[in-house]
Design an enzyme around this catalytic site. Structure first.
Site, PDB file in Angstrom:
ATOM      1  CG  ASP A   7      -3.421   3.719   4.535  1.00 49.68           C
ATOM      2  OD1 ASP A   7      -3.800   3.897   5.124  1.00 49.68           O
ATOM      3  OD2 ASP A   7      -3.074   3.510   2.741  1.00 49.68           O
ATOM      4  CD1 TRP A  10      -2.144  -1.884   1.904  1.00 56.43           C
ATOM      5  CD2 TRP A  10      -2.903  -1.176   0.006  1.00 56.43           C
ATOM      6  NE1 TRP A  10      -3.140  -3.126   1.438  1.00 56.43           N
ATOM      7  CE2 TRP A  10      -4.026  -2.395   0.463  1.00 56.43           C
ATOM      8  CE3 TRP A  10      -3.237  -0.452  -1.358  1.00 56.43           C
ATOM      9  CZ2 TRP A  10      -4.997  -2.582  -0.585  1.00 56.43           C
ATOM     10  CZ3 TRP A  10      -4.226  -0.806  -1.884  1.00 56.43           C
ATOM     11  CH2 TRP A  10      -4.829  -1.933  -1.740  1.00 56.43           C
ATOM     12  CE  LYS A  45      -8.552  -3.226   4.615  1.00 59.70           C
ATOM     13  NZ  LYS A  45      -7.750  -1.700   3.219  1.00 59.70           N
TER      14      LYS A  45
HETATM   15  C1  LIG Z   1      -6.777  -2.005   2.570  1.00 60.33           C
HETATM   16  C2  LIG Z   1      -6.403  -0.791   2.246  1.00 60.33           C
HETATM   17  C3  LIG Z   1      -6.444  -0.157   1.142  1.00 60.33           C
HETATM   18  C4  LIG Z   1      -6.738   0.156   0.102  1.00 60.33           C
HETATM   19  O1  LIG Z   1      -8.352   0.884   0.608  1.00 60.33           O
HETATM   20  P1  LIG Z   1      -9.739   1.281  -0.323  1.00 60.33           P
HETATM   21  O2  LIG Z   1     -10.301   1.676   1.357  1.00 60.33           O
HETATM   22  O3  LIG Z   1      -9.842  -0.140  -0.628  1.00 60.33           O
HETATM   23  O4  LIG Z   1      -8.981   2.566  -1.094  1.00 60.33           O
HETATM   24  C5  LIG Z   1      -4.954   1.031   1.705  1.00 60.33           C
HETATM   25  N1  LIG Z   1      -4.368   1.070   2.776  1.00 60.33           N
HETATM   26  C6  LIG Z   1      -3.738   0.019   3.862  1.00 60.33           C
HETATM   27  C7  LIG Z   1      -3.265   0.151   4.509  1.00 60.33           C
HETATM   28  C8  LIG Z   1      -5.061  -0.748   3.586  1.00 60.33           C
HETATM   29  O5  LIG Z   1      -4.875  -1.670   4.382  1.00 60.33           O
END
Ligand SMILES: *Cc1c(COP(=O)(O)O)cnc(C)c1O
Length: 362
Positions: A173, A103, A197
């Site tokens: 993030d 990511w 999540k």
């Molecule tokens: C799942 C995830 C994403 C992507 O998220 P979306 O909501 O599908 O855009 C980005 N960064 C991390 C760390 C993730 O776990």
């Protein structure tokens, strides 16, 4: 039966059962209004209360000072990969990225079109199995911001600490580990997290932004991509995802009932400890992906001696009421995602299968 499925999915992931029950009970009549939350105006005073509850839940759980704004947006964490540089990176400036997995690498790539991007740490040569130690990364004092991914959901590596970048705004993030443990929120300038999540359903992304960063935007942007406009309109520059905001509010209430981030961290640590112990005591039958000091408490990634055995394990787990264990296609192997809502009993169930499976196939 369905109640006994342990869902190890990485996201969308398990919701707290109590939250689903409450949402089901209130589906057609939210807070005695005689209407579903999906049917009421986002401008109604009732939705105003629901939005305020979600925001105050986040504020209490994160311990947010007044000078931080809470935004509920759409486009997922992925749109934040672009919105962050759009709003915070001028073409003449440099943003620094710590890339510890899939990511973070994507995030850095998205920033390139808005300004200068420098990767100051990359775990790619080690196959994304490491994270830097506190103080290991040299951050330029002139950087527009420093971006990192606190937990790499696919690779299974996590920072066990709040990165300190001095006066440089830290952008993080936290999609897959937000509220899984207490953080020192004032170390951050901007935090974002896709909800699916640890916070609620998909289609919602939480952004926490320090107020002084709202006025930075160096590019001509559409309103819906401008943090300042979104903040000035209390996340309602257009119709927000009202259903997901409602559920996020319920998840916050559930988390507070568990005792908040510090209490849930103790449970999370125990769940992760059990799994890593099962890996470490398997005489090499199971091998963990992450370096020992980078192991994720949320996504435990490991593999068996062969891809065939990986597949056989996933199949037996399914037959034993455990779903979602297949690793991401980018890395293969097994991934057990054990976010806040995932119960300790499910981890114990998996650990039992692991030892029994190793005995039969080792
Ligand atoms: C799942 C995830 C994403 C992507 O998220 P979306 O909501 O599908 O855009 C980005 N960064 C991390 C760390 C993730 O776990």
């Amino acid at each position: 039966m369905s109640d006994h499925i342990y869902n190890f999915s990485a996201g969308p992931a398990m919701m707290p059962p109590e939250v689903l029950e409450q949402a089901a009970a209130e589906l057609r009549d939210v807070r005695g209004s005689g209407m579903s939350v999906m049917e009421i105006s986002h401008r109604s005073s009732l939705f105003g209360e629901i939005l305020a509850d979600a925001e105050s839940g986040i504020r209490r759980l994160l311990g947010l000072p007044k000078n931080y704004r809470v935004l509920f947006l759409q486009g997922g964490a992925t749109l934040q990969f672009s919105m962050v540089p759009m709003n915070l990176l001028a073409p003449v400036d440099t943003a620094e990225y710590i890339v510890t997995g899939y990511w973070g690498k994507k995030a850095a790539k998205c920033a390139v079109q808005y300004g200068d991007v420098r990767t100051v740490y990359s775990g790619e040569n080690s196959g994304f199995t490491t994270v830097p130690q506190q103080g290991e990364v040299r951050v330029s004092p002139n950087a527009a911001y420093l971006h990192y991914t606190s937990n790499e959901t696919i690779d299974g590596v996590e920072f066990g600490y709040d990165l300190d970048a001095g006066s440089v705004p830290v952008v993080c993030d936290m999609s897959s580990d937000i509220l899984s443990r207490p953080i020192d929120v004032e170390k951050y300038g901007l935090i974002y997290a896709g909800a699916q999540k640890n916070l609620g359903p998909s289609g919602l992304v939480l952004v926490v932004i320090r107020e002084d960063l709202l006025d930075r935007s160096p590019h001509e942007l559409p309103d819906l991509l401008t943090y300042k406009v979104l903040a000035d309109n209390d996340s309602m520059a257009n119709t927000p995802n009202t259903w997901a905001i409602y559920l996020l509010g319920l998840v916050c209430g559930w988390l507070e009932k568990q005792g908040g981030a510090a209490a849930i961290e103790r449970v999370n640590r125990e769940k992760a400890r059990l799994l890593y112990e099962a890996i470490d005591k398997s005489d090499g039958f199971y091998s963990g992906r992450a370096a020992a000091d980078a192991r994720s408490q949320m996504n435990v990634t490991f593999s068996l001696p062969s891809a065939d055995l990986d597949a056989k394990f996933v199949k037996e787990a399914e037959a034993n009421g455990m779903s979602g264990l297949k690793g991401h296609r980018a890395v293969g192997g097994i991934r057990a995602s054990i976010y806040n809502a995932f119960p300790l009993a499910g981890v114990e169930h998996l650990v039992d299968l692991m030892s029994e499976f190793a005995r039969r196939n080792g």
